[in-house]
Design a protein around this motif. Structure first.
Motif, PDB file in Angstrom:
ATOM      1  N   ALA A 195       0.838  -1.198   0.000  1.00 28.27           N
ATOM      2  CA  ALA A 195       0.000   0.000   0.000  1.00 28.27           C
ATOM      3  C   ALA A 195       0.872   1.247   0.000  1.00 28.27           C
ATOM      4  O   ALA A 195       2.003   1.236   0.493  1.00 28.27           O
ATOM      5  N   HIS A 196       0.337   2.333  -0.554  1.00 30.80           N
ATOM      6  CA  HIS A 196       0.975   3.647  -0.517  1.00 30.80           C
ATOM      7  C   HIS A 196       0.221   4.502   0.495  1.00 30.80           C
ATOM      8  O   HIS A 196      -0.982   4.726   0.362  1.00 30.80           O
ATOM      9  N   LEU A 197       0.911   4.962   1.504  1.00 35.65           N
ATOM     10  CA  LEU A 197       0.314   5.820   2.523  1.00 35.65           C
ATOM     11  C   LEU A 197       0.814   7.247   2.332  1.00 35.65           C
ATOM     12  O   LEU A 197       2.024   7.485   2.299  1.00 35.65           O
ATOM     13  N   VAL A 198      -0.118   8.168   2.203  1.00 36.93           N
ATOM     14  CA  VAL A 198       0.245   9.576   2.062  1.00 36.93           C
ATOM     15  C   VAL A 198       0.341  10.189   3.464  1.00 36.93           C
ATOM     16  O   VAL A 198      -0.654  10.288   4.183  1.00 36.93           O
ATOM     17  N   VAL A 199       1.576  10.572   3.838  1.00 38.47           N
ATOM     18  CA  VAL A 199       1.842  11.142   5.161  1.00 38.47           C
ATOM     19  C   VAL A 199       2.468  12.525   4.944  1.00 38.47           C
ATOM     20  O   VAL A 199       3.686  12.650   4.751  1.00 38.47           O
ATOM     21  N   PRO A 200       1.652  13.599   4.904  1.00 38.80           N
ATOM     22  CA  PRO A 200       2.169  14.940   4.575  1.00 38.80           C
ATOM     23  C   PRO A 200       3.292  15.414   5.492  1.00 38.80           C
ATOM     24  O   PRO A 200       4.171  16.163   5.066  1.00 38.80           O
ATOM     25  N   GLN A 201       3.299  14.976   6.750  1.00 44.20           N
ATOM     26  CA  GLN A 201       4.320  15.441   7.686  1.00 44.20           C
ATOM     27  C   GLN A 201       5.678  14.793   7.439  1.00 44.20           C
ATOM     28  O   GLN A 201       6.664  15.145   8.089  1.00 44.20           O
TER      29      GLN A 201
END
Length: 333
Positions: free
Chosen positions: A290-296
């Motif tokens: 999976a690709h997790l978008v973590v802006p921080q």
């Protein structure tokens, strides 16, 4: 499986060629060894049959082979299609036990540069082969039973009941061998339920034999054989459907795709998720990427460990590869 870049090539039907920023690459390289060791702890011993069940498999196979030979011989001697059908069913048990045992053995084979997951997927091919072979055998039994309706043979009902009673004992004993592991291991549970259901089928043959013995009605024998075929067909069709799904890399049954997606999305710092893939590595071991978008930015190794432990404990997924991204530039990749 660890959360680093080159592992993403394993996801079926999807190519991962994303470029990561230097900070994420540095953080992932720092935690590579720690995460690799952690993942291996989940990946082995989680699903396949433990070594301690090797003796149970050996005893179960030996008992069923001896019974198949005896029951098949008596069936030919007495002209009982029901006994021959039940012997065919018990032969499928031998194949099923052998496949489960072989799968447990192959699952322990070390990965190579050619087979990076080892030989775990061979359990899917073996199950598919057995399901197709069993369907052919069932067709032959149906043909023989239909032919017996026009010329019902004289069969020894008491003999049928006595032989089938032995089948209850054999199947019941084999099921008992796997009873202690039926709650914690999917392979062992499958063997246990299969043998337990066969004991019930043999009980049906006992009843039919007693009815023939008391009434002398010979056509009951092919009727019982057709009932047995119907019961086996239901199991076999379900096995065939599931193994075809596995061969096509479908989400394994028992895993809620939406539930996994929601669980990953609610992890701290995760804004959204995309490119979620769940497929079977073998008949017992699911894999996830999976690709997790973590802006921080990269939240650290503890986040990855927590995520993988959650997937393992809640969904039984022991092999997870998580790619972390900071923004929108990779969403369409």
């Amino acid at each position: 499986m660890a959360s680093h870049h080159h592992d993403h090539g394993h996801s079926p039907g999807h190519s991962y060629g994303h470029a990561h920023d230097q900070r994420q690459a540095h953080d992932q390289r720092q935690g590579h060894d720690q995460r690799q060791g952690h993942d291996h702890g989940h990946g082995h011993g989680h699903s396949h049959a433990p070594t301690s069940f090797g003796r149970a498999f050996a005893i179960g196979i030996a008992l069923n082979i001896a019974f198949v030979i005896g029951e098949g011989g008596v069936g030919l001697w007495s002209g009982s299609v029901a006994l021959l059908a039940d012997a065919g069913h018990n032969l499928s048990d031998v194949l099923g036990l052998a496949v489960a045992w072989g799968g447990a053995t192959l699952a322990r084979a070390a990965p190579t540069k050619r087979f990076t997951y080892g030989l775990k997927g061979s359990t899917i091919l073996a199950a598919l082969f057995n399901a197709l072979l069993l369907l052919v055998a069932l067709g032959a039994i149906v043909l023989a039973a239909v032919q017996r309706f026009s010329d019902p043979p004289t069969v020894a009902g008491l003999t049928i009941s006595m032989v089938a009673a032995v089948g209850i004992a054999v199947n019941g004993l084999t099921a008992w061998l796997f009873a202690r592991g039926s709650k914690g291991d999917i392979n062992v549970r499958g063997a246990y339920l299969h043998m337990l259901s066969d004991a019930l089928v043999s009980a049906g043959v006992v009843i039919a034999g007693l009815v023939i013995w008391k009434t002398g009605i010979g056509w009951i024998d092919p009727v019982v054989s057709l009932v047995i075929v119907a019961l086996i067909f239901g199991q076999t069709w379900g096995l065939l459907r599931e193994t075809v799904e596995m061969a096509l890399a479908a989400v394994p049954r028992g895993i809620d795709y939406d539930g996994v997606e929601h669980a990953l999305t609610t992890l701290p710092g995760v804004e959204r998720i995309h490119d979620l893939h769940i497929w079977p590595m073998s008949t017992t071991e699911p894999v996830l990427t999976a690709h997790l978008v973590v802006p921080q930015g990269h939240p650290g190794d503890a986040f990855l460990s927590t995520a993988r432990e959650m997937l393992h404990d809640r969904f039984g997924i022991g092999h997870a590869t998580l790619q972390l991204e900071r923004g929108d530039e990779c969403d369409g990749c």
